[in-house]
Design an enzyme around this catalytic site. Structure first.
Site, PDB file in Angstrom:
ATOM      1  N   LYS A 178       0.832  -1.204   0.000  1.00  0.00           N
ATOM      2  CA  LYS A 178       0.000   0.000   0.000  1.00  0.00           C
ATOM      3  C   LYS A 178       0.867   1.254   0.000  1.00  0.00           C
ATOM      4  CE  LYS A 178      -1.974   1.792   3.675  1.00  0.00           C
ATOM      5  NZ  LYS A 178      -2.851   2.076   4.838  1.00  0.00           N
ATOM      6  N   ASP A 196      -6.257   0.601   0.577  1.00  0.00           N
ATOM      7  CA  ASP A 196      -6.442   0.939   1.983  1.00  0.00           C
ATOM      8  C   ASP A 196      -7.824   0.442   2.394  1.00  0.00           C
ATOM      9  OD1 ASP A 196      -8.238   2.709   0.874  1.00  0.00           O
ATOM     10  OD2 ASP A 196      -7.540   4.447   2.009  1.00  0.00           O
TER      11      ASP A 196
END
Length: 241
Positions: free
Chosen positions: A133, A151
């Site tokens: 991420k 996310d």
């Protein structure tokens, strides 16, 4: 407002077309969608993204000016006094773990990358506290290398849109990558994050105020009447993400 029927019988081609239409409409709904963290170089974005874990972007942006003024290079972070750095990071929460990661990142950059943030995902994920991420955030916003940032918002919306059935961020990223055009990976992530913060909330999505209702198999999870739904819409994008 008519919602999309169940996607169980949807063909791969139909799902791909719907996914790309969703991304296009999200761009119309949120033309201001962008990364909310303030930064001026790759190192600053890397640090800010690490600090954003379990913290609002607004709070990170309040903290980072002092951090960036004190530590300008990877070597500065590597040599940081732990107590001093922790004091600066305290408002972001989990400050001890974050200080560990940032000091470790500084040391790893100095030792293995000549003090420079690498522009390859395989290299970035070897840094302390940096997962896919965070790596994709950096690649997409400073190196112009498209990356899908999974996310909490992107994961939730991907499942609600019927684009994935997985809760594993790596699998979600893979499923989205198969549906979207590569050039749209970064912008799609930014748009989904904005939509998740403003409209498609985790507990009570503002379904009746959502411009994607006809493409969403999850329409009805939240209030469907426009009047009630509009009260749930948030203009503030500074949510934890």
């Amino acid at each position: 407002m008519t919602a999309l029927a169940d996607t169980a019988t949807e063909s791969p081609l139909a799902r791909t077309r719907r996914a790309r239409k969703i991304v296009r409409i999200l761009g119309e709904l949120h033309p201001d969608a962008r990364i909310a963290l303030n930064f001026s170089n790759p190192l600053e974005l890397l640090v800010a993204t690490v600090l954003s874990a379990q913290c609002t972007d607004k709070k990170v942006n309040e903290v980072t000016p002092a951090v960036f003024a004190r530590y300008r290079t990877a070597a500065d972070y590597a040599a940081a006094d732990r107590a001093e750095l922790e004091a600066l990071l305290r408002p972001t929460g989990f400050f001890r773990a974050k200080a560990n990661s940032i000091i470790g990142i500084g040391a790893a950059l100095v030792e293995r990358f000549s003090g420079t943030v690498p522009g390859r995902l395989d290299d970035l994920v070897t840094l302390p506290g940096v997962g896919r991420k965070t790596a994709n955030v950096v690649l997409g916003h400073v190196f112009d290398i498209p990356g899908i940032t999974v996310d909490t918002h992107v994961g939730r919306l991907s499942r609600r849109f019927g684009l994935t059935g997985s809760t594993d961020p790596v699998k979600v990223e893979s499923d989205l990558a198969e549906l979207l055009e590569r050039r749209d990976y970064t912008t799609a992530s930014d748009r989904m994050i904005f939509h998740g913060r403003r409209i498609c909330h985790s507990r009570r999505p503002a379904c009746g105020a959502c411009g994607l209702a006809r493409l969403c198999p999850s329409f009805g999870l939240g209030p469907t009447t426009p009047e009630e739904a509009r009260r749930l819409v948030r203009a503030d994008t500074e949510a934890v993400g």
